[in-house]
Design a protein around this motif. Structure first.
Motif, short mmCIF file in Angstrom:
data_model
loop_
_atom_site.label_atom_id
_atom_site.label_comp_id
_atom_site.label_asym_id
_atom_site.label_seq_id
_atom_site.Cartn_x
_atom_site.Cartn_y
_atom_site.Cartn_z
N MET A 146 63.00 60.24 75.68
CA MET A 146 62.66 61.20 75.97
C MET A 146 61.22 60.55 75.12
O MET A 146 60.47 61.29 75.06
N GLY A 147 61.50 60.17 74.47
CA GLY A 147 60.59 59.13 74.05
C GLY A 147 60.93 59.26 72.31
O GLY A 147 61.42 60.31 72.07
N THR A 148 60.03 58.66 71.01
CA THR A 148 60.46 59.12 70.26
C THR A 148 58.71 59.30 69.51
O THR A 148 57.48 58.37 69.19
N GLN A 149 58.25 60.28 69.39
CA GLN A 149 57.84 61.03 67.63
C GLN A 149 57.72 60.44 66.28
O GLN A 149 57.90 60.40 66.12
N GLN A 150 56.47 59.99 65.75
CA GLN A 150 56.04 59.94 64.73
C GLN A 150 55.10 60.51 64.10
O GLN A 150 53.96 59.74 64.29
N GLY A 151 55.27 60.46 62.51
CA GLY A 151 54.18 60.47 61.94
C GLY A 151 54.84 60.89 60.59
O GLY A 151 55.80 60.96 59.56
N SER A 152 53.69 61.62 59.75
CA SER A 152 53.70 61.91 58.23
C SER A 152 53.77 63.52 58.19
O SER A 152 52.55 63.68 58.79
N ALA A 153 54.15 64.11 57.08
CA ALA A 153 54.20 65.02 57.10
C ALA A 153 52.98 65.57 55.84
O ALA A 153 52.64 64.57 55.09
N VAL A 154 52.47 66.51 55.55
CA VAL A 154 51.42 66.87 54.93
C VAL A 154 51.50 67.57 54.08
O VAL A 154 52.01 68.51 53.77
N SER A 155 50.65 67.39 52.65
CA SER A 155 51.50 68.38 51.00
C SER A 155 50.58 69.81 51.80
O SER A 155 49.68 69.51 51.40
N GLN A 156 51.43 70.33 51.38
CA GLN A 156 51.17 72.10 51.12
C GLN A 156 51.33 72.05 49.79
O GLN A 156 50.66 73.19 49.39
N GLY A 157 51.32 71.52 48.53
CA GLY A 157 51.17 72.55 47.41
C GLY A 157 52.96 72.50 47.20
O GLY A 157 54.10 73.45 47.78
N ASN A 158 53.27 73.22 45.90
CA ASN A 158 54.28 74.15 45.79
C ASN A 158 55.91 73.13 46.48
O ASN A 158 56.40 74.09 46.83
N GLY A 159 55.83 71.58 46.31
CA GLY A 159 56.82 70.96 47.25
C GLY A 159 57.08 71.35 48.73
O GLY A 159 58.36 70.83 48.85
N LYS A 160 56.58 71.70 49.76
CA LYS A 160 56.09 72.02 50.20
C LYS A 160 55.13 70.98 51.87
O LYS A 160 54.20 71.23 50.54
N TYR A 161 56.08 70.54 53.17
CA TYR A 161 55.22 69.74 53.69
C TYR A 161 55.27 69.67 54.91
O TYR A 161 56.60 70.67 54.95
N THR A 162 54.44 70.11 55.28
CA THR A 162 54.59 70.32 57.11
C THR A 162 53.88 68.92 58.24
O THR A 162 53.24 68.08 57.35
N ALA A 163 54.54 69.62 59.81
CA ALA A 163 54.24 68.54 60.01
C ALA A 163 54.43 68.95 61.80
O ALA A 163 54.85 70.11 62.12
N THR A 164 53.80 68.56 62.35
CA THR A 164 53.54 69.38 64.23
C THR A 164 54.56 68.38 64.95
O THR A 164 54.41 66.40 64.60
N GLY A 165 55.73 68.81 65.84
CA GLY A 165 55.39 67.36 67.03
C GLY A 165 55.91 68.33 67.95
O GLY A 165 55.07 69.51 67.51
N ASN A 166 55.73 68.15 69.41
CA ASN A 166 55.60 68.32 70.93
C ASN A 166 57.23 67.98 71.31
O ASN A 166 57.22 67.24 71.72
N ILE A 167 58.21 69.61 71.57
CA ILE A 167 59.00 69.01 72.22
C ILE A 167 58.99 68.69 73.72
O ILE A 167 58.77 70.66 73.95
N SER A 168 59.31 68.17 74.30
CA SER A 168 59.02 68.28 75.46
C SER A 168 60.02 69.17 76.67
O SER A 168 60.19 69.33 77.99
N MET A 169 61.45 69.27 75.73
CA MET A 169 62.39 69.16 77.02
C MET A 169 63.44 70.09 76.06
O MET A 169 64.23 69.95 74.97
#
Length: 122
Positions: free
Chosen positions: A72-95
């Motif tokens: 289904m293809g590969t999505q790539q990216g980097s997670a963004v620091s939220q502080g206190n050891g937490k990091y977030t990222a967004t992806g689009n799941i198609s199936m």
């Protein structure tokens, strides 16, 4: 929603979208929002702690997301620091079905932790 470290432990928790990876001195936890994860835009939350349980800031988390049963293809990216050891990222799941979230976590001291997390999309 990331390669040369041997993991001493891996645990899949009770929820299908929360996983842990450890290299003996660092713990990487991944959860999703929503949980359980669904088709569409989803958030991936990474929690990085050292062996004493202290949150690790200033890490870099690269990720790639792909379905395990068909291309289904590969999505790539980097997670963004939220502080206190937490990091977030967004992806689009198609199936619906099994997906892999590959991570490469570079710690502030340069050590690299790589781990694949498997999620079941509903």
């Amino acid at each position: 929603m990331i390669i040369g470290v041997i993991f001493l432990g891996y645990k899949l928790t009770s929820g299908p979208s929360s996983s842990f990876a450890s290299n003996g001195s660092t713990l990487v936890n991944m959860t999703t929002d929503p949980d359980p994860i669904r088709v569409g835009s989803d958030s991936f939350v990474f929690d990085v702690k050292d062996n004493s349980g202290k949150p690790v800031d200033n890490a870099t988390i690269l990720f790639d997301i792909n379905m395990t049963t068909m291309n289904m293809g590969t999505q790539q990216g980097s997670a963004v620091s939220q502080g206190n050891g937490k990091y977030t990222a967004t992806g689009n799941i198609s199936m619906q079905g099994p997906w892999r979230v590959g991570t490469k976590v570079t710690m502030p001291d340069g050590k690299v932790i790589s781990k694949d997390f498997t999620i079941e999309v509903q």
